[in-house]
Design a protein around this motif. Structure first.
Motif, PDB file in Angstrom:
ATOM      1  N   TYR A 282     -24.997  66.144 -92.253  1.00 39.75           N
ATOM      2  CA  TYR A 282     -25.939  65.618 -93.238  1.00 39.75           C
ATOM      3  C   TYR A 282     -25.921  64.166 -93.165  1.00 39.75           C
ATOM      4  O   TYR A 282     -26.675  63.498 -93.415  1.00 39.75           O
ATOM      5  N   ARG A 283     -24.778  63.380 -93.663  1.00 40.91           N
ATOM      6  CA  ARG A 283     -24.476  62.227 -93.980  1.00 40.91           C
ATOM      7  C   ARG A 283     -25.418  61.507 -94.641  1.00 40.91           C
ATOM      8  O   ARG A 283     -26.061  60.417 -94.387  1.00 40.91           O
ATOM      9  N   GLN A 284     -25.836  62.272 -96.026  1.00 42.52           N
ATOM     10  CA  GLN A 284     -26.576  61.275 -96.910  1.00 42.52           C
ATOM     11  C   GLN A 284     -25.823  61.138 -97.958  1.00 42.52           C
ATOM     12  O   GLN A 284     -24.757  61.728 -98.726  1.00 42.52           O
ATOM     13  N   ALA A 285     -26.219  60.196 -98.969  1.00 44.29           N
ATOM     14  CA  ALA A 285     -25.685  59.516-100.151  1.00 44.29           C
ATOM     15  C   ALA A 285     -25.640  60.757-101.117  1.00 44.29           C
ATOM     16  O   ALA A 285     -24.513  60.949-101.821  1.00 44.29           O
ATOM     17  N   ILE A 286     -26.505  61.644-100.953  1.00 40.81           N
ATOM     18  CA  ILE A 286     -26.438  62.624-102.185  1.00 40.81           C
ATOM     19  C   ILE A 286     -25.460  63.908-101.942  1.00 40.81           C
ATOM     20  O   ILE A 286     -24.829  64.427-102.787  1.00 40.81           O
ATOM     21  N   THR A 287     -25.585  64.198-100.369  1.00 34.43           N
ATOM     22  CA  THR A 287     -24.610  65.215-100.204  1.00 34.43           C
ATOM     23  C   THR A 287     -23.161  64.681-100.202  1.00 34.43           C
ATOM     24  O   THR A 287     -22.315  65.536-100.490  1.00 34.43           O
ATOM     25  N   ALA A 288     -22.788  63.397 -99.949  1.00 33.02           N
ATOM     26  CA  ALA A 288     -21.454  62.878-100.030  1.00 33.02           C
ATOM     27  C   ALA A 288     -21.127  62.860-101.669  1.00 33.02           C
ATOM     28  O   ALA A 288     -19.861  63.384-101.706  1.00 33.02           O
ATOM     29  N   ALA A 289     -22.105  62.562-102.622  1.00 36.24           N
ATOM     30  CA  ALA A 289     -21.898  62.719-103.768  1.00 36.24           C
ATOM     31  C   ALA A 289     -21.696  63.981-104.420  1.00 36.24           C
ATOM     32  O   ALA A 289     -20.466  64.216-105.168  1.00 36.24           O
ATOM     33  N   GLY A 290     -22.211  64.952-103.901  1.00 35.38           N
ATOM     34  CA  GLY A 290     -21.906  66.336-104.201  1.00 35.38           C
ATOM     35  C   GLY A 290     -20.612  66.833-103.785  1.00 35.38           C
ATOM     36  O   GLY A 290     -19.861  67.560-104.493  1.00 35.38           O
ATOM     37  N   THR A 291     -20.109  66.448-102.544  1.00 28.67           N
ATOM     38  CA  THR A 291     -18.907  66.882-102.099  1.00 28.67           C
ATOM     39  C   THR A 291     -17.691  66.194-102.861  1.00 28.67           C
ATOM     40  O   THR A 291     -16.700  66.600-103.144  1.00 28.67           O
ATOM     41  N   GLY A 292     -18.044  65.038-103.273  1.00 29.33           N
ATOM     42  CA  GLY A 292     -17.202  64.153-104.228  1.00 29.33           C
ATOM     43  C   GLY A 292     -16.860  64.885-105.489  1.00 29.33           C
ATOM     44  O   GLY A 292     -15.758  64.933-105.943  1.00 29.33           O
ATOM     45  N   CYS A 293     -17.955  65.490-106.123  1.00 29.28           N
ATOM     46  CA  CYS A 293     -17.660  66.296-107.432  1.00 29.28           C
ATOM     47  C   CYS A 293     -16.855  67.351-107.111  1.00 29.28           C
ATOM     48  O   CYS A 293     -15.636  67.793-107.885  1.00 29.28           O
ATOM     49  N   MET A 294     -17.066  68.002-105.817  1.00 24.28           N
ATOM     50  CA  MET A 294     -16.347  69.251-105.413  1.00 24.28           C
ATOM     51  C   MET A 294     -14.632  69.029-105.069  1.00 24.28           C
ATOM     52  O   MET A 294     -13.706  69.726-105.646  1.00 24.28           O
ATOM     53  N   ALA A 295     -14.483  67.786-104.504  1.00 26.30           N
ATOM     54  CA  ALA A 295     -13.206  67.465-104.479  1.00 26.30           C
ATOM     55  C   ALA A 295     -12.588  67.159-105.752  1.00 26.30           C
ATOM     56  O   ALA A 295     -11.187  67.362-105.886  1.00 26.30           O
ATOM     57  N   ALA A 296     -13.085  66.666-106.600  1.00 26.04           N
ATOM     58  CA  ALA A 296     -12.465  66.262-108.053  1.00 26.04           C
ATOM     59  C   ALA A 296     -12.161  67.414-108.848  1.00 26.04           C
ATOM     60  O   ALA A 296     -11.186  67.486-109.140  1.00 26.04           O
ATOM     61  N   LEU A 297     -13.287  68.337-108.590  1.00 27.87           N
ATOM     62  CA  LEU A 297     -13.039  69.909-109.449  1.00 27.87           C
ATOM     63  C   LEU A 297     -11.859  70.502-108.636  1.00 27.87           C
ATOM     64  O   LEU A 297     -10.715  70.989-109.150  1.00 27.87           O
ATOM     65  N   ASP A 298     -11.398  70.465-107.471  1.00 30.02           N
ATOM     66  CA  ASP A 298     -10.528  70.966-106.521  1.00 30.02           C
ATOM     67  C   ASP A 298      -9.285  70.496-106.646  1.00 30.02           C
ATOM     68  O   ASP A 298      -8.137  71.222-107.113  1.00 30.02           O
ATOM     69  N   ALA A 299      -9.190  69.297-106.955  1.00 27.52           N
ATOM     70  CA  ALA A 299      -8.084  68.496-107.193  1.00 27.52           C
ATOM     71  C   ALA A 299      -7.381  68.623-108.700  1.00 27.52           C
ATOM     72  O   ALA A 299      -6.450  68.672-108.978  1.00 27.52           O
ATOM     73  N   GLU A 300      -8.480  68.550-109.441  1.00 30.99           N
ATOM     74  CA  GLU A 300      -8.154  68.837-111.058  1.00 30.99           C
ATOM     75  C   GLU A 300      -7.433  70.437-111.152  1.00 30.99           C
ATOM     76  O   GLU A 300      -6.420  70.450-111.609  1.00 30.99           O
ATOM     77  N   ARG A 301      -8.065  71.305-110.450  1.00 30.02           N
ATOM     78  CA  ARG A 301      -7.450  72.749-110.486  1.00 30.02           C
ATOM     79  C   ARG A 301      -6.190  72.643-110.006  1.00 30.02           C
ATOM     80  O   ARG A 301      -5.193  73.285-110.476  1.00 30.02           O
ATOM     81  N   TYR A 302      -5.861  72.062-108.724  1.00 33.58           N
ATOM     82  CA  TYR A 302      -4.702  72.056-108.163  1.00 33.58           C
ATOM     83  C   TYR A 302      -3.713  71.244-108.810  1.00 33.58           C
ATOM     84  O   TYR A 302      -2.401  71.937-109.084  1.00 33.58           O
TER      85      TYR A 302
END
Length: 315
Positions: A282-302
Motif C-alpha cells: 500500500y505504502r500510503q500515509a494513512i495506512t502507515a498511520a494506521g499501523t503506527g496506531c496498531m504498533a503502539a497498542l501492541d507495545a503497550e499491551r506487551y
C-alpha cells in the motif's frame, strides 16, 4: 532504561508516539537523517482524511510531531548505528546520542524510493518528479506524464495514471520489460500508454519551476532526445530501511520486515514494526498511520504484561 523507543518519524512513527504518549508510556522517538519521512519531500497531500483543501506534506508531519510532543513524547536527533536485540533490555547505539537501553522497540524506519541518480531529478522532486502515482496522479489530469521502469509496479502505475493523464509514456532502459506477462499485456492494451523502450534516462529537464521534459539516450543508436512531459514518475522500486538491524529481525527476500498477520509483532517479543518498513503493497500515509496506531497498542499491551499472544508460534 527507557520503556519504549520508536525509530522513525514518518506517519507510522509519529502516530505510535501520539498513542504511547497519551498512554503515559513516555516514548523516546529517534529521528533519522530525514525527519518526517517521505512526506517531507511531497508538496500538497490531498488524500489524507480531514483536510478538505489538502495539506502540505511537511506541515502535516510537523503537526503530527507537535501533537506527540504535546502529550509528552521526547524526540532525539540521531541515527542508529548498531543494535543488540538478542537480550532484554534491547540496546541501541545512536550516533550523536550514545547508548540507549529499552524494554520495547517500535521500528518505523520506512522504505526509500530508488531514484535514477541523474541530473535534475532530486531537485525537482515535488515539482514534477514523483515516486508515487497514487499520491500525485490526480495533479496531472489532462497532462502528459512519463513512467520510468519496467516492472510490475511501473505497469500498474502506468495504467493508474491513464485515469488522469492524457498520455502516459513508459521509458525503460531495456528492450524487454521485467513485468509479468499479464501486467505487460494490460498496459499494452491501454490506448493511452505509449512506449520508449531501450532508452536510458540521462537528465530531467526543467524551466526552473516545473519539469518540462526527460532527456534520454537511445541505447541502439546512441542518439539523445528530449521527451516533453509535465511529470515524471520514477517506479524502479523501494528499499526498506532495515540494513542497520543486521538480520536480527526476520524479513522477506527483499528486506521488508515480516509481521504476524493482523498485528505489528515481529519474531522478537517486544519488537514491533509499522509503516512502509513492513508494507510493500500500500505504502500510503494513512495506512502507515494506521499501523503506527496498531504498533503502539501492541507495545503497550506487551509492556503492561497483558498481551496474550504466544510469540513462539508467531511466524
Amino acid at each position: 532504561m527507557e520503556k519504549v523507543v520508536i525509530l522513525g518519524t514518518g506517519p507510522a512513527g509519529l502516530t505510535a508516539a501520539i498513542y504511547l504518549a497519551r498512554a503515559n508510556m513516555k516514548p523516546i522517538v529517534i529521528e533519522g537523517t530525514q525527519p518526517g519521512g517521505q512526506l517531507t519531500l511531497t508538496t500538497e497531500v490531498e488524500n489524507f482524511p480531514g483536510f478538505v483543501d489538502g495539506v502540505m506534506g511537511p506541515e502535516l508531519m510537523d503537526n503530527m510531531r507537535k501533537q506527540a510532543e504535546r502529550f509528552g513524547a521526547e524526540f532525539k536527533r540521531g541515527w542508529v548505528t548498531e543494535t543488540d536485540l538478542s537480550k532484554k533490555p534491547f540496546t541501541l547505539k545512536v550516533n550523536g546520542i550514545g547508548e540507549i537501553q529499552t524494554e520495547g522497540l517500535i521500528l518505523s524506519t520506512g522504505a526509500s524510493a530508488k531514484l535514477l541518480g541523474i541530473p535534475g531529478e532530486s531537485e525537482n522532486i515535488g515539482r514534477g518528479v514523483s515516486t508515487c502515482a497514487t499520491c500525485d496522479g490526480f495533479f496531472y489530469r489532462g497532462k502528459k506524464v512519463i513512467i520510468v521502469g519496467g516492472g510490475d509496479s511501473a505497469m500498474e502505475e502506468a495504467n493508474f495514471l491513464t485515469k488522469f493523464a492524457s498520455e502516459v509514456t513508459v521509458v525503460h532502459r531495456r528492450e524487454e520489460l521485467r513485468a509479468s506477462k499479464i501486467m505487460q499485456d494490460r498496459a499494452k492494451e491501454n490506448e493511452k500508454i505509449s512506449w520508449a523502450l531501450n532508452n536510458t534516462p540521462i537528465e530531467v529537464i526543467s524551466d526552473g519551476t516545473k519539469v518540462t521534459g526527460l532527456k534520454v539516450r537511445d541505447n541502439e543508436t546512441g542518439k539523445e532526445k528530449t521527451i516533453e512531459t509535465d511529470g515524471i514518475f520514477v517506479a524502479i522500486g523501494h528499499t526498506p530501511n532495515t540494513a542497520f538491524l543486521n538480520a536480527q529481525i526476520e524479513t522477506d527476500e527483499t528486506g521488508y520486515i515480516n509481521v504476524v498477520p493482523g498485528t505489528t509483532e515481529t519474531n522478537i517479543p517486544g519488537v514491533f514494526a509499522c509503516g512502509d518498513v513492513q508494507d510493500k503493497k500500500y505504502r500510503q500515509a494513512i495506512t502507515a498511520a494506521g499501523t503506527g496506531c496498531m504498533a503502539a497498542l501492541d507495545a503497550e499491551r506487551y509492556l503492561e504484561g497483558t498481551a496474550t499472544h504466544d510469540w513462539s508460534k508467531s511466524l
